[in-house]
Design a protein around this motif. Structure first.
Motif, PDB file in Angstrom:
ATOM      1  N   VAL A  10      39.150  18.004  10.449  1.00 38.20           N
ATOM      2  CA  VAL A  10      40.067  17.228   9.610  1.00 38.20           C
ATOM      3  C   VAL A  10      39.301  16.217   8.769  1.00 38.20           C
ATOM      4  O   VAL A  10      39.512  16.089   7.556  1.00 38.20           O
ATOM      5  CB  VAL A  10      41.117  16.527  10.498  1.00 38.20           C
ATOM      6  CG1 VAL A  10      41.942  15.545   9.667  1.00 38.20           C
ATOM      7  CG2 VAL A  10      42.027  17.548  11.143  1.00 38.20           C
ATOM      8  N   LEU A  11      38.377  15.505   9.400  1.00 45.16           N
ATOM      9  CA  LEU A  11      37.626  14.487   8.671  1.00 45.16           C
ATOM     10  C   LEU A  11      36.750  15.107   7.592  1.00 45.16           C
ATOM     11  O   LEU A  11      36.673  14.600   6.458  1.00 45.16           O
ATOM     12  CB  LEU A  11      36.762  13.692   9.656  1.00 45.16           C
ATOM     13  CG  LEU A  11      37.536  12.858  10.697  1.00 45.16           C
ATOM     14  CD1 LEU A  11      36.575  12.168  11.641  1.00 45.16           C
ATOM     15  CD2 LEU A  11      38.423  11.848  10.006  1.00 45.16           C
ATOM     16  N   ILE A  12      36.091  16.230   7.905  1.00 44.22           N
ATOM     17  CA  ILE A  12      35.231  16.882   6.908  1.00 44.22           C
ATOM     18  C   ILE A  12      36.068  17.419   5.749  1.00 44.22           C
ATOM     19  O   ILE A  12      35.707  17.262   4.563  1.00 44.22           O
ATOM     20  CB  ILE A  12      34.421  18.009   7.580  1.00 44.22           C
ATOM     21  CG1 ILE A  12      33.417  17.412   8.572  1.00 44.22           C
ATOM     22  CG2 ILE A  12      33.692  18.847   6.538  1.00 44.22           C
ATOM     23  CD1 ILE A  12      32.693  18.457   9.402  1.00 44.22           C
ATOM     24  N   ALA A  13      37.197  18.075   6.073  1.00 50.24           N
ATOM     25  CA  ALA A  13      38.046  18.630   5.016  1.00 50.24           C
ATOM     26  C   ALA A  13      38.577  17.527   4.105  1.00 50.24           C
ATOM     27  O   ALA A  13      38.591  17.676   2.880  1.00 50.24           O
ATOM     28  CB  ALA A  13      39.199  19.417   5.629  1.00 50.24           C
ATOM     29  N   LEU A  14      39.006  16.397   4.695  1.00 51.74           N
ATOM     30  CA  LEU A  14      39.508  15.307   3.878  1.00 51.74           C
ATOM     31  C   LEU A  14      38.403  14.725   3.001  1.00 51.74           C
ATOM     32  O   LEU A  14      38.637  14.416   1.821  1.00 51.74           O
ATOM     33  CB  LEU A  14      40.106  14.222   4.781  1.00 51.74           C
ATOM     34  CG  LEU A  14      41.413  14.581   5.490  1.00 51.74           C
ATOM     35  CD1 LEU A  14      41.834  13.456   6.414  1.00 51.74           C
ATOM     36  CD2 LEU A  14      42.516  14.867   4.472  1.00 51.74           C
ATOM     37  N   ALA A  15      37.215  14.582   3.552  1.00 57.55           N
ATOM     38  CA  ALA A  15      36.113  14.018   2.765  1.00 57.55           C
ATOM     39  C   ALA A  15      35.757  14.924   1.592  1.00 57.55           C
ATOM     40  O   ALA A  15      35.565  14.460   0.460  1.00 57.55           O
ATOM     41  CB  ALA A  15      34.897  13.798   3.671  1.00 57.55           C
ATOM     42  N   LEU A  16      35.684  16.237   1.865  1.00 60.66           N
ATOM     43  CA  LEU A  16      35.352  17.169   0.774  1.00 60.66           C
ATOM     44  C   LEU A  16      36.455  17.210  -0.279  1.00 60.66           C
ATOM     45  O   LEU A  16      36.180  17.234  -1.492  1.00 60.66           O
ATOM     46  CB  LEU A  16      35.129  18.567   1.352  1.00 60.66           C
ATOM     47  CG  LEU A  16      33.860  18.734   2.214  1.00 60.66           C
ATOM     48  CD1 LEU A  16      33.822  20.125   2.824  1.00 60.66           C
ATOM     49  CD2 LEU A  16      32.610  18.484   1.369  1.00 60.66           C
TER      50      LEU A  16
END
Length: 632
Positions: A10-16
């Motif tokens: 979730v955190l990686i997807a939101l950051a990207l």
């Protein structure tokens, strides 16, 4: 576990998503600026001929063509003097000085709705050819012909940015949902046995020791499952054993409780019988002494009667202490609050303790007061009597002082001060406990008490909601303070003479019933001494037969315990049925636990007084009943 698996994704997807979306949005806005700046820069040389020749048709055609470009809101062409030659579409023009000094196409201003661009239009003459021009003619250089202003709308780029953000959000949410679903599928295989074990532990914690874990797992989870199942078996057996022990202990406690209740009932019956049997001769003694005081006038007899009266009052005080304890423990004592002058209580204290203080050689001071208070006069008198008695007991010489003063608005502080031995500081907090007796009592005071006087004071003050406080200086004396509510004075009528209530029955008939013959005779003699016609007997039937011959009584005075088949209430009701329900009546009793009896008698308008009844108390109660009857 599901959260641990999904959270990094979730955190990686939101950051990207945030990074690429913000980058793309910046690119869209930058592309719009570059394209509009290029358009403005190309319009400047294209407008050179029209401005130079002053051909408005060419300039209009050029402006219309530019207006057809995507996102162009409008266009304005100015000549070198700042005059608008061509204006198409919608343009928000800035101040004219914004165009001064322009040397190249620039972005003049930006807002949420548009960008505004400007480019100068220059006229450049052809340079001279050295082959044909001998340089004798000087040609003009570069000159400024005007300014091109173009307004570009940002609505299209904003729409593209919104669409991009929605697309990024939908793609991100779809990816997260897919990742969560995949993580759930993967984690179920790992967490399902753990959750099954946790559910089994929860059921065991709630008391279901028949719960067993069956996960089908292998390895360490199987070892944990076997341990939980063995724990459930052990706890089930332990609970059964504890329940058996609790049942046995409960049965034993129930047996002990029944034995204790039986002992308590036996103790109560014994105390009631003791106090009743003690009250009868004490009351008879007090009445006989009062009767003798009315008949004997010589000094020698008066002195003897005074000593007898003091001894009788000491016995009555001891009996009153026992009665107070019994009534307080049984809950029978209930306050009857009324408004009365405090001097009335002080007068009773003076009559009770003045002779005792003189016998010890003490100065007994009761400061007169005109204050009125709201309390139960009898219970308040018991409180102050216990405090005065305690002060006299612990004072060898000097003064015992009782006074009252108004403090803190609507309260009265009653003080009982003595010059006795005082109370040690370490004992000041426990003097109100039961059976606490201080050393060093003067033998002349009658010896040490039972240690119940101050305990009764605290319990009565708690019942009356009257704060009580003690302070002392060893060797200098003690002070006990009681705070009572103050009320306005109702009247200032002078006090009446002694036995004024009984004298109101003079030359009237009184029915007197008591199964104790000695007490009956003492009461009869006291009433005869004030001129009352007494019809007395040990049973209601006998008194009723006598009254049928002599006439109806004006007052009924009866003991409560009249034998196994009768009581005072039945006796009063039988006389009222015969001669009228309006006849005032008073019932006496030597019982300790009388609260239920008081409630029953109050329903018939009959007050109850505890034996031994002092003549002054009997006089006051009878007087108040006669006054109430006259008002009705």
């Amino acid at each position: 576990m599901l959260l641990a698996a999904v959270l990094p994704s979730v955190l990686i997807a939101l950051a990207l998503a945030v990074h690429f979306t913000s980058t793309r949005i910046a690119d869209i806005d930058r592309a719009l600026v570059d394209r509009a700046l290029l358009l403005t820069a190309s319009l400047a040389p294209a407008s050179e001929y029209g401005l130079f020749a002053g051909n408005s048709d060419i300039l209009n055609s050029l402006a219309e063509a530019a207006l057809r470009e995507r996102d162009v809101d409008g266009l304005v062409l100015f000549d070198r003097d700042g005059q608008s030659l061509v204006r198409v579409g919608k343009v928000h023009l800035p101040a004219p000085e914004s165009f001064a000094g322009l040397g190249a196409p620039v972005l003049l201003e930006s807002s949420d709705t548009h960008h505004l661009f400007a480019a100068p239009v220059f006229s450049e003459q052809a340079r001279p050819d050295p082959l044909f021009d001998d340089g004798s003619v000087a040609l003009p250089g570069v000159s400024r012909l005007g300014v091109v202003v173009v307004q570009v709308s940002r609505a299209g780029s904003r729409q593209a940015q919104r669409e991009l953000m929605w697309s990024a959000a939908l793609i991100t949410l779809g990816g997260l949902a897919l990742a969560g679903l995949l993580a759930r599928v993967l984690s179920d295989g790992v967490t399902a046995p753990v959750r099954s074990l946790a559910d089994t532990v929860r059921r065991i914690e709630q008391g279901d020791f028949s719960a067993r874990a069956r996960t089908g797992a292998r390895g360490i989870l199987q070892v944990l499952e076997d341990g939980i199942n063995r724990m459930a078996v052990t706890l089930g057996g332990t609970r059964a054993e504890l329940e058996r022990r609790v049942q046995d202990a409960t049965a034993q406690l129930q047996t002990q409780k029944e034995v204790a209740e039986q002992a308590s009932r036996a103790k109560t019956q014994f105390v009631d019988a003791l106090l009743h049997d003690l009250s009868q001769p004490l009351m008879a003694m007090g009445l006989d002494i009062r009767t003798l005081k009315l008949r004997l006038r010589d000094a020698e007899s008066s002195a003897l009667l005074a000593r007898l009266e003091r001894s009788s009052m000491k016995l009555e005080n001891m009996r009153d202490v026992l009665l107070d304890v019994a009534r307080l423990e049984s809950g029978a004592t209930q306050p009857r609050l009324t408004e009365f002058p405090l001097e009335r209580v002080f007068d009773s204290l003076r009559h009770t303790f003045e002779a005792q203080a003189a016998e010890k050689g003490l100065v007994f001071v009761l400061r007169p007061t005109r204050l009125w208070c709201r309390s139960d006069p009898l219970l308040l008198e018991r409180v102050l009597a216990n405090l005065v008695s305690n002060a006299l007991r612990y004072t060898a010489r000097g003064t015992v002082f009782v006074g009252a003063r108004r403090v803190e608005g609507d309260r009265i502080r009653i003080e009982v001060r003595d010059s006795g031995q005082g109370i040690p500081p370490e004992r000041l907090d426990d003097v109100f406990d039961e059976f606490v007796r201080l050393p060093g009592t003067d033998p002349g005071s009658g010896g040490r008490g039972m240690g119940l006087g101050l305990a009764i004071v605290r319990r009565l003050c708690t019942l009356l909601a009257h704060p009580v406080h003690a302070r002392s200086r060893p060797g200098r004396g003690s002070t006990f303070c009681v705070w009572v509510p103050r009320t306005p004075a109702i009247s200032s009528a002078p006090p009446e003479d002694g036995l004024s209530g009984l004298r109101r029955l003079s030359r009237q008939r009184v029915a007197l019933i008591d199964d104790d013959l000695s007490l009956l005779q003492s009461l009869q003699q006291l009433l005869h001494s004030v001129g009352v016609d007494v019809i007395a007997g040990t049973s209601a039937e006998f008194v009723l037969r006598q009254l049928r011959q002599t006439g109806a009584p004006a007052f009924i005075l009866s003991d409560y315990q009249l034998g196994p088949d009768s009581d005072g209430l039945r006796a009063v009701l039988s006389l009222r049925r015969e001669f009228g329900a309006h006849i005032p009546a008073l019932i006496m009793t030597g019982l300790a636990a009388t609260r239920e009896l008081e409630i029953e008698l109050e329903a018939h308008g009959i007050p109850l007084v505890a034996k031994p009844v002092r003549p002054v108390v009997l006089d006051a109660v009878i007087g108040s009943l006669l006054e109430a009857a006259e008002e009705d």
